[in-house]
Design an enzyme around this catalytic site. Structure first.
Site, short mmCIF file in Angstrom:
data_model
loop_
_atom_site.label_atom_id
_atom_site.label_comp_id
_atom_site.label_asym_id
_atom_site.label_seq_id
_atom_site.Cartn_x
_atom_site.Cartn_y
_atom_site.Cartn_z
N ASP A 142 50.18 5.90 74.18
CA ASP A 142 49.49 4.64 73.82
C ASP A 142 48.17 4.47 74.56
O ASP A 142 47.87 5.22 75.49
CB ASP A 142 50.43 3.45 74.08
CG ASP A 142 51.13 3.52 75.43
OD1 ASP A 142 50.68 4.31 76.29
OD2 ASP A 142 52.12 2.80 75.62
N ASN A 176 61.56 -5.23 79.37
CA ASN A 176 62.05 -5.84 78.13
C ASN A 176 62.58 -4.79 77.14
O ASN A 176 62.90 -5.10 76.00
CB ASN A 176 60.95 -6.67 77.47
CG ASN A 176 59.77 -5.83 77.00
OD1 ASN A 176 59.74 -4.62 77.19
ND2 ASN A 176 58.78 -6.47 76.38
N HIS A 221 60.86 -2.08 76.07
CA HIS A 221 59.87 -1.38 75.25
C HIS A 221 59.72 0.07 75.68
O HIS A 221 59.96 0.42 76.83
CB HIS A 221 58.52 -2.11 75.21
CG HIS A 221 57.67 -2.00 76.44
ND1 HIS A 221 56.70 -2.91 76.77
CD2 HIS A 221 57.65 -1.08 77.44
CE1 HIS A 221 56.11 -2.54 77.89
NE2 HIS A 221 56.67 -1.45 78.33
N GLU A 267 57.30 -3.11 71.25
CA GLU A 267 57.86 -4.29 71.90
C GLU A 267 59.07 -4.81 71.12
O GLU A 267 59.19 -4.55 69.91
CB GLU A 267 56.80 -5.40 71.96
CG GLU A 267 55.52 -5.01 72.72
CD GLU A 267 55.69 -5.05 74.24
OE1 GLU A 267 56.83 -5.01 74.73
OE2 GLU A 267 54.66 -5.12 74.93
#
Ligand code: PGA
Length: 243
Positions: free
Chosen positions: A67, A136, A138, A143
């Site tokens: 990314d 979280n 990801h 996400e």
């Protein structure tokens, strides 16, 4: 999933570097899927040492990163291109022209995403994909959400991710709110997956990843159905796994 628990961050990093070096030594022209973040810094230091000791040769390797932030150039100290250059590529014998990170400055993001996936396909796919994991759940910047994406795409960052990443910026406002990320399909197509995590803060998400249900609210949980996943964690990150 193969789960390996190492004593501490150093041991986790060393073990993970060995896994990557093994892939490169078995296939010198392999494609490495690489990741950024605090977690892989130690692993990259280990790879640099192994390269200097001539125990692994990157001269024929190609790399593709997961990314990149939208709006940051590769010279920006918080861009992921900059991270990769300074933490790994500048110190090993890899051909920089064979290292790929999405371009966060392109006008046509859709086209950039399409080209990124085509490039990975043309390269014959990823031999081993390295992953960190967000608190979280990801992976890359996929996400938690109602939907997950197959291919490389433009995404907004979750509030919790912006908060977590603000430690690298002067303020929350400076954290880019968008990124280009490889999708779950791209990650799942990798022949091998290596996920690393350390520290108490990751213990809850690691327990959910290993023992929880598959859910789009925990994007990493989809790894449960991949046929070749190795998870290397330190004792602190493993502390909430029940079995
Ligand atoms: P970290 O990030 O390595 O900085 O904890 C991991 C991630 O968000 O994927």
């Amino acid at each position: 999933m193969r789960i390996i628990v190492e004593k501490n961050y150093e041991a986790m990093s060393k073990r993970a570097a060995e896994e990557i070096a093994k892939v490169v030594n078995n296939k010198p022209n392999c494609v490495l899927g690489l990741a950024t973040g605090s977690t892989p810094e130690g692993l990259y230091k280990e790879l640099i040492s192994l390269n200097k000791e001539e125990k692994v040769d990157f001269s024929k390797v190609t790399s593709v990163n997961l990314d990149e932030y939208v709006g940051l150039s590769g010279e920006h100290p918080q861009s992921y291109r900059y991270f990769m250059n300074t933490n790994l590529f500048n110190h090993i014998n890899i051909d920089k022209s064979r290292t790929f990170v999405p371009n966060g400055l392109v006008k046509d993001i859709e086209e950039e995403c399409k080209r990124y996936d085509e490039r990975i396909n043309e390269l014959g796919g990823i031999d081993i994909q390295l992953l960190g994991i967000g608190n979280n759940g990801h992976i890359g910047f996929n996400e938690p959400s109602e939907f997950l994406y197959m291919g490389t795409h433009l995404t907004g960052l979750a509030e919790s991710t912006i908060e977590a990443n603000s430690r690298f910026f002067d303020s929350m406002d400076e954290v880019p709110k968008k990124a280009i990320t490889m999708g779950l399909g791209g990650i799942m197509k990798a022949k091998k997956i290596l996920l690393i995590a350390n520290g108490e803060k990751k213990a809850e998400i690691i327990a959910k990843l290993v023992e929880g249900k598959i859910s789009t609210q925990i994007p990493a949980s989809i790894l449960q159905v991949h046929h070749d996943v190795t998870i290397i964690v330190d004792e602190a990150a493993a502390s909430l796994i029940k079995k």
